[in-house]
Motif scaffolding. Structure first.
Motif, short mmCIF file in Angstrom:
data_model
loop_
_atom_site.label_atom_id
_atom_site.label_comp_id
_atom_site.label_asym_id
_atom_site.label_seq_id
_atom_site.Cartn_x
_atom_site.Cartn_y
_atom_site.Cartn_z
N THR A 8 38.73 33.65 4.80
CA THR A 8 37.43 33.25 4.21
C THR A 8 36.31 34.28 4.50
OG1 THR A 8 36.87 31.67 6.01
CG2 THR A 8 38.16 30.77 4.13
N LEU A 9 35.24 34.09 3.71
CA LEU A 9 34.08 35.05 3.73
C LEU A 9 33.38 34.73 5.02
CD1 LEU A 9 33.12 34.86 0.00
CD2 LEU A 9 34.82 36.53 1.20
N ASN A 10 33.81 35.14 5.93
CA ASN A 10 33.03 35.05 7.32
C ASN A 10 33.31 36.08 8.19
OD1 ASN A 10 35.79 34.74 8.29
ND2 ASN A 10 35.92 32.50 8.47
N LEU A 11 32.80 35.81 9.47
CA LEU A 11 32.91 37.22 10.31
C LEU A 11 34.20 37.72 10.38
CD1 LEU A 11 31.31 39.03 12.19
CD2 LEU A 11 31.60 37.35 14.09
N SER A 12 35.22 36.71 10.69
CA SER A 12 36.50 37.14 11.10
C SER A 12 37.12 37.93 10.05
CB SER A 12 37.38 35.87 11.16
OG SER A 12 38.68 36.07 11.43
N GLY A 13 36.85 37.39 8.54
CA GLY A 13 37.16 38.18 7.32
C GLY A 13 36.86 39.51 7.26
N VAL A 14 35.56 39.71 7.62
CA VAL A 14 35.00 40.95 7.43
C VAL A 14 35.37 41.85 8.32
CG1 VAL A 14 32.69 42.13 7.70
CG2 VAL A 14 32.95 40.03 6.57
N LEU A 15 35.56 41.58 9.65
CA LEU A 15 36.00 42.28 10.72
C LEU A 15 37.45 42.55 10.53
CD1 LEU A 15 34.68 40.59 13.96
CD2 LEU A 15 33.85 42.81 12.80
N SER A 16 38.35 41.94 10.10
CA SER A 16 39.76 41.87 9.78
C SER A 16 39.94 43.00 8.72
CB SER A 16 40.62 40.52 9.54
OG SER A 16 40.28 39.98 8.49
N SER A 212 24.08 34.19 7.71
CA SER A 212 24.56 33.98 8.77
C SER A 212 25.87 35.04 9.05
CB SER A 212 25.46 32.42 8.63
OG SER A 212 26.28 32.47 7.76
N VAL A 213 26.48 35.50 8.26
CA VAL A 213 27.75 36.45 8.45
C VAL A 213 26.91 38.02 8.91
CG1 VAL A 213 29.63 37.73 7.60
CG2 VAL A 213 29.24 35.16 6.96
N SER A 214 25.87 38.11 8.30
CA SER A 214 25.16 39.25 8.43
C SER A 214 24.57 39.48 9.84
CB SER A 214 24.08 39.48 7.38
OG SER A 214 23.39 40.88 7.63
N PHE A 215 23.92 38.15 10.20
CA PHE A 215 23.38 37.92 11.66
C PHE A 215 24.47 38.07 12.62
CE2 PHE A 215 22.16 35.26 15.07
CZ PHE A 215 21.31 35.78 15.69
N LEU A 216 25.75 37.52 12.42
CA LEU A 216 26.68 37.61 13.55
C LEU A 216 27.50 39.02 13.57
CD1 LEU A 216 28.78 34.24 12.77
CD2 LEU A 216 27.43 34.65 14.41
N ARG A 263 33.12 51.10 13.00
CA ARG A 263 33.18 49.67 12.71
C ARG A 263 32.39 48.96 12.09
NH1 ARG A 263 37.43 46.67 14.90
NH2 ARG A 263 36.74 45.28 13.12
N SER A 264 31.18 49.15 12.48
CA SER A 264 29.85 48.46 12.08
C SER A 264 29.49 48.91 10.58
CB SER A 264 28.67 48.74 13.01
OG SER A 264 27.51 48.30 12.41
N SER A 265 29.90 50.16 10.32
CA SER A 265 29.34 50.76 8.89
C SER A 265 30.46 50.13 7.95
CB SER A 265 29.31 52.18 9.01
OG SER A 265 28.26 52.72 9.97
N ALA A 266 31.82 50.24 8.32
CA ALA A 266 32.79 49.66 7.33
C ALA A 266 32.80 48.30 7.16
CB ALA A 266 33.92 50.11 8.24
N SER A 267 32.36 47.48 8.23
CA SER A 267 32.17 45.99 8.31
C SER A 267 30.95 45.56 7.25
CB SER A 267 32.01 45.49 9.56
OG SER A 267 33.12 45.70 10.26
N ASN A 268 29.95 46.56 7.23
CA ASN A 268 28.73 46.13 6.40
C ASN A 268 29.05 46.55 5.03
OD1 ASN A 268 25.92 45.48 7.08
ND2 ASN A 268 25.45 47.15 5.91
N THR A 269 30.06 47.37 4.87
CA THR A 269 30.43 47.75 3.47
C THR A 269 31.34 46.75 2.77
OG1 THR A 269 30.27 50.10 3.74
CG2 THR A 269 31.43 49.41 1.99
N LEU A 271 31.17 43.60 3.84
CA LEU A 271 30.06 42.47 3.89
C LEU A 271 29.60 42.75 2.42
CD1 LEU A 271 29.11 39.83 4.75
CD2 LEU A 271 27.11 41.64 5.65
N TYR A 272 29.45 43.73 2.01
CA TYR A 272 28.66 44.10 0.68
C TYR A 272 29.67 43.57 -0.38
CZ TYR A 272 27.91 46.91 -3.56
OH TYR A 272 27.57 47.31 -4.88
N MET A 273 30.98 43.90 -0.43
CA MET A 273 31.83 43.62 -1.40
C MET A 273 32.08 42.15 -1.26
SD MET A 273 32.60 46.41 -2.58
CE MET A 273 34.10 46.11 -3.84
N TYR A 274 32.13 41.29 -0.18
CA TYR A 274 32.26 39.77 -0.04
C TYR A 274 31.08 39.13 -0.73
CZ TYR A 274 36.37 39.83 2.88
OH TYR A 274 37.59 39.86 3.56
#
Length: 313
Positions: A8-16, A212-216, A263-269, A271-274
């Protein structure tokens, strides 16, 4: 194509998801992350050699060349970091929708994205400076008004200390709030060819519902980057240690920091798509015929597009 449910659209989803994209093109992303190396080295090595800079300014207080070289050093680090963010955002964005990416294509993308990224960064810094200045002026007005009303302010009292801590904490909270709102700005510059104030406004819109996901993400990578920078700096391995510790551990720490920035830059991208998926805009990025609840991702093992369902938390 294999159909696999995504987190789901959460921290775990963005990182994975970001991890999956990086692993599918690991050598490519590793090459791009080298642009983070100056920043990584400065966070680890610079504290180690800090005494050299102190001696330099102590012995040559009027040496303008030394000051200019330090400013140039900071500028190079800043520009290389922006280049890394732009290229990694470009590659992650295209990897997310299943398009092929390579180093030279990502490098070529800088010709059209680096100047807008720099302008956007300058605009963001100006706004943050003005916001911070306005807040500090407001605090100053409160102090001036209190003194004009006859209040005596004891700068050594515990009450003033508490007040100062509250002021600083409030200012940090304000800066973090705007950072969260603008966290997608650089990705928007690369993906949507916007620049200046427009990406900041666009980011504030897209990040709604995902702050909240961006903050996490900020907290997650901030903690790990801080830990690595501390563990591998001269705080743990001072210059009096063995040469292996003196050189090996800082360089190892720089490598780990480089990977964390990647990882941070890729995760932020991701997050943008999510965020686009949450706002119903992801259909524009998907090949004709796919429903907007599906996205293309590179497979871990076969490195071919893979359909992954996206669901809101």
């Amino acid at each position: 194509m294999e159909i696999t449910p995504v987190h789901t659209l959460n921290l775990s989803g963005v990182l994975s998801t970001s991890k999956r994209i990086i692993r599918a093109n690991y050598s490519h992303f590793l090459a791009l992350s080298l642009f983070f190396l100056p920043l990584s080295i400065s966070l680890v090595i610079t504290p180690t050699f800090h005494h050299f800079a102190v001696d330099l300014f102590h012995n040559f207080p009027q040496n303008h060349k030394a000051v200019s070289s330090h400013l140039l050093y900071i500028l190079i680090i800043y520009l290389s970091t922006l280049c890394a963010i732009a290229m990694i955002s470009y590659s992650t964005y295209h990897g997310f929708v299943g398009k092929q990416v390579n180093f030279f294509t990502s490098l070529k993308s800088l010709t059209s994205s680096i100047l807008p990224v720099i302008i956007t960064a300058i605009v963001a810094h100006i706004y943050l400076f003005l916001i911070s200045l306005t807040f500090l002026l407001f605090v100053g007005v409160i102090f001036t008004s209190a003194q004009s009303l006859g209040f005596v302010i004891d700068y050594n009292s515990i009450h003033f200390t508490i007040f100062s801590v509250v002021v600083v904490a409030t200012l940090i909270a304000i800066i973090i709030y705007f950072h969260l709102n603008w966290s997608l700005a650089f990705v928007i510059v690369v993906a949507e060819s916007k620049w200046g104030l427009a990406p900041l406004i666009r980011s504030s819109y897209l990040v709604k519902g995902m702050r909240s996901v961006s903050f996490l993400l900020l907290l997650y990578f901030g903690i790990f980057i801080g830990i690595f920078a501390w563990l591998f700096s001269d705080t743990m391995y001072p210059p009096t240690s063995s040469s292996q510790s003196f050189l090996g551990f800082p360089m190892l720490g720089s490598f780990f920091l480089m990977l964390m920035f990647l990882r941070s830059s890729a995760s932020n991208t991701v997050l943008y798509m999510y965020c686009k998926a949450l706002h119903g805009e992801l259909a524009l990025e998907i090949d004709e015929g796919f429903d907007h609840h599906y996205i293309n991702l590179p497979s871990d093992e076969e490195k071919v597009p893979q359909i992954v369902s996206v669901v809101a938390a």
